[in-house]
Design a protein around this motif. Structure first.
Motif, short mmCIF file in Angstrom:
data_model
loop_
_atom_site.label_atom_id
_atom_site.label_comp_id
_atom_site.label_asym_id
_atom_site.label_seq_id
_atom_site.Cartn_x
_atom_site.Cartn_y
_atom_site.Cartn_z
N GLU A 24 0.82 -1.21 0.00
CA GLU A 24 0.00 0.00 0.00
C GLU A 24 0.86 1.26 0.00
O GLU A 24 0.54 2.23 -0.70
CB GLU A 24 -0.94 -0.02 1.20
CG GLU A 24 -1.94 1.12 1.19
CD GLU A 24 -3.01 0.96 2.23
OE1 GLU A 24 -2.94 1.66 3.27
OE2 GLU A 24 -3.93 0.14 2.01
N GLY A 26 -8.16 8.06 3.66
CA GLY A 26 -7.83 7.29 2.47
C GLY A 26 -8.08 8.01 1.17
O GLY A 26 -8.43 7.38 0.16
N LYS A 44 -15.33 6.29 -3.34
CA LYS A 44 -15.43 5.19 -2.39
C LYS A 44 -16.57 4.24 -2.74
O LYS A 44 -17.00 3.46 -1.89
CB LYS A 44 -15.53 5.69 -0.95
CG LYS A 44 -14.30 6.48 -0.50
CD LYS A 44 -14.32 6.81 0.98
CE LYS A 44 -13.05 7.55 1.38
NZ LYS A 44 -13.03 7.91 2.82
N GLY A 92 -16.16 2.20 -5.45
CA GLY A 92 -15.56 1.17 -6.27
C GLY A 92 -15.46 1.58 -7.73
O GLY A 92 -15.86 2.68 -8.12
N LEU A 99 -16.54 -6.99 -4.43
CA LEU A 99 -16.00 -5.66 -4.65
C LEU A 99 -17.15 -4.70 -4.96
O LEU A 99 -18.03 -5.01 -5.76
CB LEU A 99 -15.04 -5.66 -5.84
CG LEU A 99 -13.74 -6.45 -5.69
CD1 LEU A 99 -12.97 -6.45 -7.01
CD2 LEU A 99 -12.87 -5.85 -4.57
N ALA A 105 -10.01 8.24 -4.22
CA ALA A 105 -9.86 7.39 -3.03
C ALA A 105 -8.95 6.20 -3.31
O ALA A 105 -9.07 5.55 -4.36
CB ALA A 105 -11.22 6.90 -2.55
N LEU A 106 -8.08 5.89 -2.36
CA LEU A 106 -7.21 4.73 -2.48
C LEU A 106 -8.01 3.45 -2.60
O LEU A 106 -7.65 2.54 -3.36
CB LEU A 106 -6.26 4.67 -1.27
CG LEU A 106 -5.28 3.49 -1.24
CD1 LEU A 106 -4.33 3.52 -2.44
CD2 LEU A 106 -4.49 3.50 0.08
N SER A 107 -9.12 3.34 -1.88
CA SER A 107 -9.91 2.11 -1.91
C SER A 107 -10.48 1.85 -3.30
O SER A 107 -10.59 0.70 -3.73
CB SER A 107 -11.05 2.18 -0.89
OG SER A 107 -11.94 3.25 -1.18
N ASP A 108 -10.84 2.92 -4.03
CA ASP A 108 -11.33 2.74 -5.40
C ASP A 108 -10.22 2.26 -6.33
O ASP A 108 -10.45 1.41 -7.20
CB ASP A 108 -11.92 4.04 -5.92
CG ASP A 108 -13.21 4.44 -5.22
OD1 ASP A 108 -13.92 3.53 -4.72
OD2 ASP A 108 -13.50 5.64 -5.15
N GLN A 120 -7.65 0.47 -5.40
CA GLN A 120 -7.34 -0.93 -5.06
C GLN A 120 -8.42 -1.88 -5.55
O GLN A 120 -8.11 -2.98 -6.04
CB GLN A 120 -7.16 -1.05 -3.55
CG GLN A 120 -5.91 -0.33 -3.06
CD GLN A 120 -5.79 -0.26 -1.54
OE1 GLN A 120 -6.81 -0.28 -0.83
NE2 GLN A 120 -4.58 -0.19 -1.04
N ALA A 121 -9.68 -1.49 -5.46
CA ALA A 121 -10.75 -2.36 -5.95
C ALA A 121 -10.68 -2.49 -7.47
O ALA A 121 -10.92 -3.58 -8.02
CB ALA A 121 -12.11 -1.80 -5.54
N GLN A 139 -7.65 -4.73 -8.36
CA GLN A 139 -7.95 -6.13 -8.00
C GLN A 139 -8.88 -6.76 -9.02
O GLN A 139 -8.68 -7.92 -9.43
CB GLN A 139 -8.57 -6.21 -6.61
CG GLN A 139 -8.83 -7.64 -6.16
CD GLN A 139 -9.51 -7.74 -4.81
OE1 GLN A 139 -9.63 -6.74 -4.08
NE2 GLN A 139 -9.98 -8.92 -4.46
#
Length: 361
Positions: A3, A175, A257, A259, A288, A331-334, A336-337, A340
């Motif tokens: 990360e 994030g 956030k 996705g 996801l 967003a970092l989570s978007d 990463q999703a 992935q």
């Protein structure tokens, strides 16, 4: 990638100077980042194509895409006063440009700071206070007092590229990144992360990652990369405009956030429905978050690549708030999703699966 590496990579790409046609710093950053994972060639438009290590030449070819360029400005001429007349590179709304801090790359390759000049309110008429000047009426001031000083001392003349002056920040508590050019530097980072994560894995497809240029002025680089790669299937990483700050929940289709956004349609493109559903089903399987989007505006490289040979193509959008302005959120989570999902897609693809996306039975 770890990360911390992802965060640094995204910040580096955001900070890089690279408006349409002048993407060299972005391409250098990309080339060096992917050097362990494949062989990269760069053409005269600065498109960079990376053939993944382990490609055989005997399997279906998947083209990954992201674009290197950001919306920017270009010096058109220098006024007698020393102020700079400019044109846009990509789509700017005039209301977002006045008083913007900018960085100009001069003829010597040096970076010069400036500001989009505005008349102080003390000197404005009532009509001027309520009127937004058009781009053609705007100027950039670098602190010069004459045309000769701007050209000779500052080294700025016709053809010098310009971008907003913004340093990317990451809010670890929430994030979220705050910076410029996430359209499509977030996609550039996604290309690197995907190649790094899959490094050494056996796949059922060959992969060529294309970092294309000049997307913001007409998808130009992707028209070239599509013809060079001659792929059988394409996946486009795009920083896509979020609508969650102005659309009601029931109509919002691209949320920070929320996705990745799987784009069904825009003004340039309709996704291959079988491939699109395959990706959506996989996202469900992986738990996801994602959204589907039908857009009445916009365009992206999926059109330039998919419509070359009619290959199945999807766009995996990473939501970005306030695109085509100096300051964006993502967003970092978007991120990463999205990576992935694409990495798992590549693990699932093979010749038979790709062929099924073209079936009409």
């Amino acid at each position: 990638m770890q990360e911390a590496e992802q965060i640094q990579l995204i910040q580096n790409f955001s900070n890089a100077f690279g408006p349409s046609g002048y993407e060299q710093p972005v391409v250098r950053l990309y080339r060096d980042a992917v050097a362990p994972y494949g062989t990269t060639t760069i053409d005269g438009m600065f498109n960079a194509l990376t053939a993944r290590n382990g490609n055989t030449g005997k399997r279906p070819v998947v083209q990954l895409d992201a674009h290197a360029d950001e919306v920017g400005l270009l010096v058109q001429a220098v006024r007698p006063s020393g102020l700079i007349k400019f044109v846009t590179l990509g789509g700017w709304v005039p209301t977002n440009v006045p008083a913007m801090s900018v960085t100009i790359r001069n003829k010597r390759g040096e970076y010069v700071q400036g500001v989009v000049a505005t008349k102080p309110p003390h000197f404005m008429t009532a009509a001027e206070r309520n009127t937004v000047p058009q781009i053609a009426e705007m100027s950039i001031d670098v602190g010069s007092t004459s045309r000769e000083e701007t050209i000779n001392d500052f080294g700025i003349d016709t053809g010098c590229p310009i971008v907003p002056t913004v340093a990317c920040q990451f809010d670890a508590k929430h994030g979220v990144f705050f910076g410029k050019a996430f359209d499509d530097r977030i996609g550039c980072a996604a290309l690197v992360d995907t190649l790094a994560t899959l490094d050494g894995e056996a796949l059922g497809v060959d992969v060529v990652a294309g970092l294309s240029t000049q997307e913001e002025v007409g998808l130009r680089g992707a028209y070239v990369t599509a013809r060079k790669v001659e792929a059988d299937l394409a996946i486009v990483f795009e920083g896509c405009p979020a609508d969650d700050t102005f659309e009601p929940d029931w109509l919002s289709q691209t949320r920070m956030k929320g996705g990745p956004m799987l784009r069904d349609m825009d003004t340039t493109y309709i996704a291959n429905p079988q491939f699109q559903q395959f990706a959506a089903d996989l996202a469900d399987e992986l738990h996801l978050p994602y959204t589907r989007a039908v857009r009445t505006g916009g365009g992206q490289n999926g059109a330039a690549i998919g419509y070359w040979k009619g290959i199945p193509t999807i766009v995996v959008g990473i939501p970005v708030r306030y695109e085509h302005t100096a300051f964006n959120y993502t967003a970092l989570s978007d991120f990463q999703a999205s990576t992935q999902l694409v990495q798992t897609l590549l693990r699932r693809l093979d010749a038979a699966t790709i062929a099924s996306f073209s079936s009409v039975d």
